[in-house]
Design an enzyme around this catalytic site. Sequence first.
Site, short mmCIF file in Angstrom:
data_model
loop_
_atom_site.label_atom_id
_atom_site.label_comp_id
_atom_site.label_asym_id
_atom_site.label_seq_id
_atom_site.Cartn_x
_atom_site.Cartn_y
_atom_site.Cartn_z
N ASP A 139 1.02 -1.29 -0.23
CA ASP A 139 -0.58 0.14 -0.18
C ASP A 139 1.17 1.56 0.20
O ASP A 139 2.15 1.28 0.46
CB ASP A 139 -0.55 -0.42 1.54
N SER A 156 -8.80 14.20 -13.16
CA SER A 156 -9.58 14.03 -14.55
C SER A 156 -10.97 15.16 -14.93
O SER A 156 -10.62 16.53 -14.45
CB SER A 156 -11.13 12.88 -13.44
N ALA A 157 -11.23 14.90 -15.94
CA ALA A 157 -12.12 16.01 -16.29
C ALA A 157 -13.13 16.47 -15.47
O ALA A 157 -14.29 17.04 -15.49
CB ALA A 157 -12.46 15.41 -17.58
N TYR A 192 -15.33 10.78 -5.12
CA TYR A 192 -14.24 10.55 -5.90
C TYR A 192 -14.11 11.23 -6.50
O TYR A 192 -12.94 11.98 -7.29
CB TYR A 192 -14.80 9.44 -7.22
N LYS A 203 -10.63 13.98 -6.50
CA LYS A 203 -9.79 14.40 -7.42
C LYS A 203 -8.97 16.03 -6.97
O LYS A 203 -8.44 16.99 -7.14
CB LYS A 203 -9.53 13.94 -8.93
N LEU A 212 -19.23 3.46 -20.70
CA LEU A 212 -19.60 2.72 -21.77
C LEU A 212 -18.99 1.71 -23.06
O LEU A 212 -19.11 0.31 -22.81
CB LEU A 212 -19.92 3.70 -22.54
N ARG A 236 -19.07 12.89 -25.46
CA ARG A 236 -17.60 12.69 -24.95
C ARG A 236 -15.88 12.23 -24.80
O ARG A 236 -16.65 11.82 -27.57
CB ARG A 236 -17.99 11.30 -23.97
N ASP A 279 -25.35 12.51 -15.50
CA ASP A 279 -25.09 12.20 -17.09
C ASP A 279 -25.17 13.89 -17.07
O ASP A 279 -25.81 14.22 -17.57
CB ASP A 279 -25.13 11.30 -17.75
P1 NAD Z 1 -6.80 1.46 -11.78
O1 NAD Z 1 -7.66 0.92 -10.74
O2 NAD Z 1 -6.84 0.09 -13.22
O3 NAD Z 1 -5.63 1.51 -11.48
C1 NAD Z 1 -5.54 2.17 -9.95
C2 NAD Z 1 -4.35 1.61 -9.56
O4 NAD Z 1 -4.46 1.69 -8.20
C3 NAD Z 1 -4.90 0.25 -9.33
O5 NAD Z 1 -3.88 -0.86 -9.68
C4 NAD Z 1 -4.81 -0.65 -7.85
O6 NAD Z 1 -5.15 -1.69 -7.62
C5 NAD Z 1 -3.91 0.83 -7.07
N1 NAD Z 1 -4.29 1.31 -6.00
C6 NAD Z 1 -5.36 1.54 -5.47
N2 NAD Z 1 -5.62 2.29 -4.06
C7 NAD Z 1 -3.98 2.07 -3.51
C8 NAD Z 1 -2.57 2.16 -2.80
N3 NAD Z 1 -3.46 2.67 -1.62
N4 NAD Z 1 -1.92 1.22 -2.77
C9 NAD Z 1 -1.61 1.00 -3.78
N5 NAD Z 1 -2.04 0.99 -5.01
C10 NAD Z 1 -3.09 0.93 -4.79
O7 NAD Z 1 -7.32 2.91 -12.84
P2 NAD Z 1 -6.39 3.71 -14.02
O8 NAD Z 1 -8.22 3.57 -15.12
O9 NAD Z 1 -5.72 2.72 -14.60
O10 NAD Z 1 -6.51 5.17 -13.95
C11 NAD Z 1 -5.56 5.18 -12.58
C12 NAD Z 1 -5.80 6.31 -12.20
O11 NAD Z 1 -6.21 7.30 -13.20
C13 NAD Z 1 -6.86 6.18 -11.48
O12 NAD Z 1 -5.83 7.45 -10.34
C14 NAD Z 1 -7.40 7.14 -11.69
O13 NAD Z 1 -8.90 7.87 -10.98
C15 NAD Z 1 -7.37 8.32 -13.35
N6 NAD Z 1 -8.80 8.40 -13.71
C16 NAD Z 1 -9.28 7.39 -14.61
C17 NAD Z 1 -10.18 7.31 -15.37
C18 NAD Z 1 -10.82 6.37 -16.48
O14 NAD Z 1 -11.48 6.61 -16.65
N7 NAD Z 1 -9.54 5.05 -16.62
C19 NAD Z 1 -10.18 9.00 -16.09
C20 NAD Z 1 -9.83 9.55 -15.22
C21 NAD Z 1 -8.18 9.52 -14.00
C1 WQD Z 2 -20.21 7.22 -21.20
C2 WQD Z 2 -21.10 7.86 -21.66
C3 WQD Z 2 -23.36 7.56 -20.58
C4 WQD Z 2 -22.36 3.14 -20.03
C5 WQD Z 2 -16.38 8.47 -16.31
C6 WQD Z 2 -16.70 8.95 -14.91
C7 WQD Z 2 -15.69 10.01 -15.37
C8 WQD Z 2 -13.79 9.42 -16.05
C9 WQD Z 2 -14.13 8.71 -17.33
C10 WQD Z 2 -12.31 9.09 -13.66
C11 WQD Z 2 -22.10 8.44 -20.79
C12 WQD Z 2 -23.32 5.86 -21.23
C13 WQD Z 2 -22.45 3.97 -20.28
C14 WQD Z 2 -23.53 2.24 -20.55
C15 WQD Z 2 -24.54 4.18 -21.75
N1 WQD Z 2 -13.43 8.67 -14.93
N2 WQD Z 2 -23.06 5.15 -21.17
N3 WQD Z 2 -24.35 3.13 -21.45
O1 WQD Z 2 -19.60 9.05 -17.15
O2 WQD Z 2 -18.51 10.24 -18.87
O3 WQD Z 2 -17.31 8.93 -17.67
O4 WQD Z 2 -15.71 7.55 -16.12
O5 WQD Z 2 -12.42 10.50 -13.64
O6 WQD Z 2 -15.45 10.36 -13.40
O7 WQD Z 2 -17.83 9.62 -14.65
O8 WQD Z 2 -18.16 7.12 -19.13
O9 WQD Z 2 -18.18 5.33 -19.69
O10 WQD Z 2 -19.86 5.98 -17.86
O11 WQD Z 2 -19.85 6.56 -20.07
O12 WQD Z 2 -24.94 4.65 -22.50
O13 WQD Z 2 -23.92 0.87 -20.41
O14 WQD Z 2 -21.84 6.19 -22.11
O15 WQD Z 2 -24.47 7.60 -20.35
O16 WQD Z 2 -23.07 9.58 -21.82
P1 WQD Z 2 -18.18 8.98 -18.07
P2 WQD Z 2 -18.78 6.18 -19.30
#
Ligand code: NAD
Ligand code: WQD
Length: 337
Positions: free
Chosen positions: A59, A125-126, A150, A154, A201, A232, A297
Amino acid sequence: MSRVLLTGGTGYIGSHTAVSLLENGHDVVVIDNLVNSREDSIRAVEKLMNAKIPLYIGDLRDEELLERIFRENEIDAVIHFAGLKAVSESVYKPLEYYQNNLDSTLVLIREMLKNGVTRLVFSSSATVYDPANDPERVEGMPTGNCTCPYGWSKFMIEQIIRDCCHAYPQLSAIMLRYFNPVGAHPSGVIGENPQGIPNNLMPYIQQVAVGKLDHLNIFGNDYETKDGTCVRDYIHVCDLADAHVKAFDYLLKNDSCCLEINIGSGHGVSVMELVTAFEKANDMKLPYQFAPRRAGDLPIFFANADRARELLGFETHRSVEDMCRDAFNYQQKAQKQ
Ligand code: NAD
Ligand code: WQD
């Protein structure tokens, strides 16, 4: 050659970034507690890249472990991916989300400063943008009014980083505000395969495409958008990974910076357009039906990508079809395992 510590490096975006860093001649070290990933991903990257990646399973809040990592490896920068990321789960587990995401960042920055590591790239994140903004998100726009813990985590971490950069001028940071990362490495050996029924999605589409789920529900077709479905800014995870390499390069050349940078394509794509692109890229029909809107949404949001281009020299290169083809390829391979 430089060495970068990836927190959360076995995860979806971290493992793809490990590939990009190695491709660009850097070394990587990973810490992850495997709460949402498996060791296999980093072993797959080692095989793909013919490289050795030290993996510390533990961790991020474990100060002694971090001390050990910094002692055993000469680290030039940290890319901080680790965190819990499920939007809906965060609503009913706020304490767990704040504790994990905030505490781990505080411990990390303290240990970085103690060990003379001064470059930080953070996965923001956005979702930090105030939903009331215009759909085209520009970095200077108001943030806050987040819709879930969440998102607030951020928002708070960004503020923590800004405060630390102010108080400790030796620290430089880039906060990358990701839009919607999708897809997988074209090899199909790493990608996103969430446990249970996916919320996002593309993972949902992937599972419908391999027959694991029987159809996609499209949430809402009566929005004021080009075809009634939400819009998106989808970005191929390999493009997103490359953005981290550019951010790291920028930090190597620029001291004492503290920047927020959008990482998206700069273009909006509707749910319907993504479905059509998936069908075309993979030469298949995807069963779907229209369903009621999903609570919370927004109809449209996408990145203004100017700052990423001007400061980092970053632009996306992969198309929506590439995202769809690589996502399906990965899912088919994952299905067979
Ligand atoms: P992910 O869950 O695949 O990767 C995150 C990793 O962090 C995991 O492997 C998890 O095991 C590890 N983790 C969590 N808490 C921990 C801790 N306390 N100590 C050690 N390891 C820990 O997610 P991802 O999609 O690769 O996202 C990476 C980062 O990007 C995250 O911070 C997420 O919030 C951010 N982010 C992701 C998205 C997305 O849509 N995937 C969008 C915007 C931002
Ligand atoms: C995209 C579009 C849904 C599933 C999320 C988090 C955001 C970021 C990225 C981390 C939307 C539509 C979805 C389905 C659908 N993560 N949809 N059927 O909501 O833009 O963003 O992930 O930071 O914080 O909120 O992404 O992929 O969930 O949705 O029609 O079964 O797809 O309504 O319009 P979102 P999403």
